[in-house]
Design a protein around this motif. Structure first.
Motif, PDB file in Angstrom:
ATOM      1  N   GLY A  15       0.774  -1.246   0.000  1.00  0.00           N
ATOM      2  CA  GLY A  15       0.000   0.000   0.000  1.00  0.00           C
ATOM      3  C   GLY A  15       0.801   1.290   0.000  1.00  0.00           C
ATOM      4  N   PHE A  16       2.134   1.210  -0.152  1.00  0.00           N
ATOM      5  CA  PHE A  16       2.952   2.425  -0.208  1.00  0.00           C
ATOM      6  C   PHE A  16       2.867   3.035  -1.609  1.00  0.00           C
ATOM      7  CE2 PHE A  16       4.908  -0.058   3.192  1.00  0.00           C
ATOM      8  CZ  PHE A  16       5.208   0.897   4.154  1.00  0.00           C
ATOM      9  N   ASP A  17       2.788   4.359  -1.691  1.00  0.00           N
ATOM     10  CA  ASP A  17       2.819   4.977  -3.026  1.00  0.00           C
ATOM     11  C   ASP A  17       4.270   5.313  -3.383  1.00  0.00           C
ATOM     12  OD1 ASP A  17       3.501   7.396  -1.749  1.00  0.00           O
ATOM     13  OD2 ASP A  17       1.421   8.075  -1.664  1.00  0.00           O
ATOM     14  N   TRP A  43       8.268  -8.402   8.057  1.00  0.00           N
ATOM     15  CA  TRP A  43       6.924  -7.794   8.140  1.00  0.00           C
ATOM     16  C   TRP A  43       5.964  -8.740   8.887  1.00  0.00           C
ATOM     17  CZ3 TRP A  43       5.021  -3.164   5.674  1.00  0.00           C
ATOM     18  CH2 TRP A  43       3.627  -3.011   5.723  1.00  0.00           C
ATOM     19  N   THR A  44       5.978 -10.010   8.477  1.00  0.00           N
ATOM     20  CA  THR A  44       5.105 -11.024   9.093  1.00  0.00           C
ATOM     21  C   THR A  44       5.429 -11.174  10.573  1.00  0.00           C
ATOM     22  OG1 THR A  44       4.980 -12.169   6.982  1.00  0.00           O
ATOM     23  CG2 THR A  44       4.333 -13.432   8.926  1.00  0.00           C
ATOM     24  N   LEU A  56       1.596  -1.077  10.559  1.00  0.00           N
ATOM     25  CA  LEU A  56       2.906  -1.461  10.047  1.00  0.00           C
ATOM     26  C   LEU A  56       3.469  -0.512   8.989  1.00  0.00           C
ATOM     27  CD1 LEU A  56       2.891  -5.368  10.021  1.00  0.00           C
ATOM     28  CD2 LEU A  56       4.657  -3.898  10.975  1.00  0.00           C
ATOM     29  N   PRO A  57       2.661  -0.029   8.016  1.00  0.00           N
ATOM     30  CA  PRO A  57       3.233   0.905   7.040  1.00  0.00           C
ATOM     31  C   PRO A  57       3.859   2.135   7.690  1.00  0.00           C
ATOM     32  CG  PRO A  57       1.116   0.108   6.266  1.00  0.00           C
ATOM     33  CD  PRO A  57       1.273  -0.389   7.675  1.00  0.00           C
ATOM     34  N   SER A  58       3.206   2.663   8.744  1.00  0.00           N
ATOM     35  CA  SER A  58       3.753   3.852   9.398  1.00  0.00           C
ATOM     36  C   SER A  58       5.029   3.506  10.179  1.00  0.00           C
ATOM     37  CB  SER A  58       2.678   4.471  10.290  1.00  0.00           C
ATOM     38  OG  SER A  58       3.116   4.692  11.579  1.00  0.00           O
ATOM     39  N   ALA A  61       7.735   3.083   7.540  1.00  0.00           N
ATOM     40  CA  ALA A  61       8.086   4.378   6.944  1.00  0.00           C
ATOM     41  C   ALA A  61       9.043   5.151   7.857  1.00  0.00           C
ATOM     42  CB  ALA A  61       6.825   5.201   6.681  1.00  0.00           C
ATOM     43  N   LYS A  62       8.848   5.003   9.192  1.00  0.00           N
ATOM     44  CA  LYS A  62       9.736   5.695  10.140  1.00  0.00           C
ATOM     45  C   LYS A  62      11.130   5.080  10.140  1.00  0.00           C
ATOM     46  CE  LYS A  62       6.138   6.779  13.558  1.00  0.00           C
ATOM     47  NZ  LYS A  62       5.635   6.311  14.857  1.00  0.00           N
ATOM     48  N   CYS A  63      11.192   3.748  10.039  1.00  0.00           N
ATOM     49  CA  CYS A  63      12.492   3.067  10.099  1.00  0.00           C
ATOM     50  C   CYS A  63      12.527   1.903   9.106  1.00  0.00           C
ATOM     51  CB  CYS A  63      12.750   2.574  11.527  1.00  0.00           C
ATOM     52  SG  CYS A  63      14.383   1.834  11.737  1.00  0.00           S
ATOM     53  N   PRO A  64      12.698   2.214   7.797  1.00  0.00           N
ATOM     54  CA  PRO A  64      12.688   1.158   6.776  1.00  0.00           C
ATOM     55  C   PRO A  64      13.806   0.126   6.961  1.00  0.00           C
ATOM     56  CG  PRO A  64      13.208   3.325   5.818  1.00  0.00           C
ATOM     57  CD  PRO A  64      12.791   3.565   7.208  1.00  0.00           C
TER      58      PRO A  64
END
Length: 327
Positions: A15-17, A43-44, A56-58, A61-64
């Motif tokens: 879901g990341f653009d 991720w899992t 999880l996306p946020s 995004a903070k710490c890829p």
């Protein structure tokens, strides 16, 4: 986007653009060589320890960088260590959500020395973990420069005995994040300038450390100016602040003004009376002040502010016999 094509596909599926993806690649160069399989596995795993899928996306995004770390070598050992510090399983997931970078720090080089540092300051072992999980950003601060600097600041106020600093830290885990030069020292100088002695500052730091963390020009000085404007003398303000330091950080519009107005208009009292009982500003306007004033007025009782407010609801009823059968 050419680089890391496989990982880019993974991000899009989650879901990341493209703008988010570009930002993450700028933040973390390691993503360029990242494996999709590892990212998916991490991720899992994060989801399995209680971080909600929607959050999880946020977090990422903070710490890829989290998606590039070894699951068995890095993530799991850190999560297991943090779990031993938690009292509830959800605390670890919450700490990671607040500050995902905690997972990228070393257990041996950062976590263990930090916990030992807390204990040396007098923070009880059980509280050390609680502190870190409440403010996980603490792990990112340098002990040698930043944290030691805060300790020196408290020592300059003679607060380095009997685990005092540990007690302050337990009361306000965020105080360690402030700059001594830009925040803690200026607030201390301001408090001295309005008449507080070293012993007053010590009590303030121990009981209301949040006052030291507020901006002088944005909060402390405007509150002081408000108290001056409504008629308190410099000496009276020093007494008020010493007796109840949060008077300097309460909202003028939502807290101080309504209470002073109620004191003078509804209660018919002089503002000088607050000098004898600065904790007047602590009490809720609706739940305590208005309710008790109404009952005293019904019975035509006059008493000091401390007599009126310094007792529990039950004791108040017994003391003034305000309403029969009210508990």
């Amino acid at each position: 986007m050419e680089i890391g094509g496989s990982i880019v596909g993974f991000f899009r599926e989650k879901g990341f653009d493209d703008e988010n993806i570009h930002e993450m690649f700028k933040k973390c160069k390691r993503l360029e060589g990242a494996e999709r399989e590892r990212a998916s596995e991490n991720w899992t795993y994060l989801n399995s320890i209680g971080i909600q899928e929607r959050k999880l996306p946020s977090v990422i995004a903070k710490c890829p960088k989290i998606l590039t770390l070894g699951l068995h070598e890095k993530l799991m050992p850190m999560v297991q260590c943090l779990s031993t510090l938690a009292t509830k399983p959800s605390e670890v997931a919450l700490a990671i959500t607040k500050f995902p970078h905690i997972l990228s720090h070393s257990i041996e080089e950062k976590l263990c020395p930090l916990l030992a540092f807390f204990q040396a300051l007098g923070v009880p072992e059980k509280q050390s973990g609680k502190l870190l999980l409440f403010n996980p950003r603490l792990i990112s601060y340098s002990i040698e420069s930043k944290l030691a600097n805060i300790v020196d600041f408290f020592a300059s106020l003679s607060l380095n005995k009997d685990g005092m600093i540990g007690k302050i830290l337990v009361k306000n885990p965020f105080i360690m994040g402030y700059s001594v030069e830009k925040r803690l020292q200026p607030t201390t100088e301001f408090l001295k300038s309005i008449g507080l002695m070293e012993s007053d500052l010590q009590r303030l730091a121990m009981n209301f450390p949040e006052v030291l963390c507020r901006d002088v020009e944005k909060i402390l000085r405007p509150n002081w100016a408000f108290l001056k404007r409504i008629g308190f003398s410099d000496r009276q303000i020093a007494v008020l602040v010493t007796g109840y330091p949060p008077v300097l950080i309460k909202s003028i519009k939502n807290s101080l003004e309504p209470r002073i107005r109620f004191l003078t208009e509804a209660m018919g009292r002089r503002i000088d009376e607050v000098e004898d009982y600065p904790e007047f500003f602590r009490h809720g306007l609706k739940k305590r002040l208005e309710f008790r004033q109404r009952l005293l007025k019904q019975r035509n009782i006059n008493c000091s502010l401390s007599d009126m407010l310094e007792c529990s609801p039950k004791k108040f009823i017994i003391k003034f016999g305000a309403i029969e059968g009210l508990s």
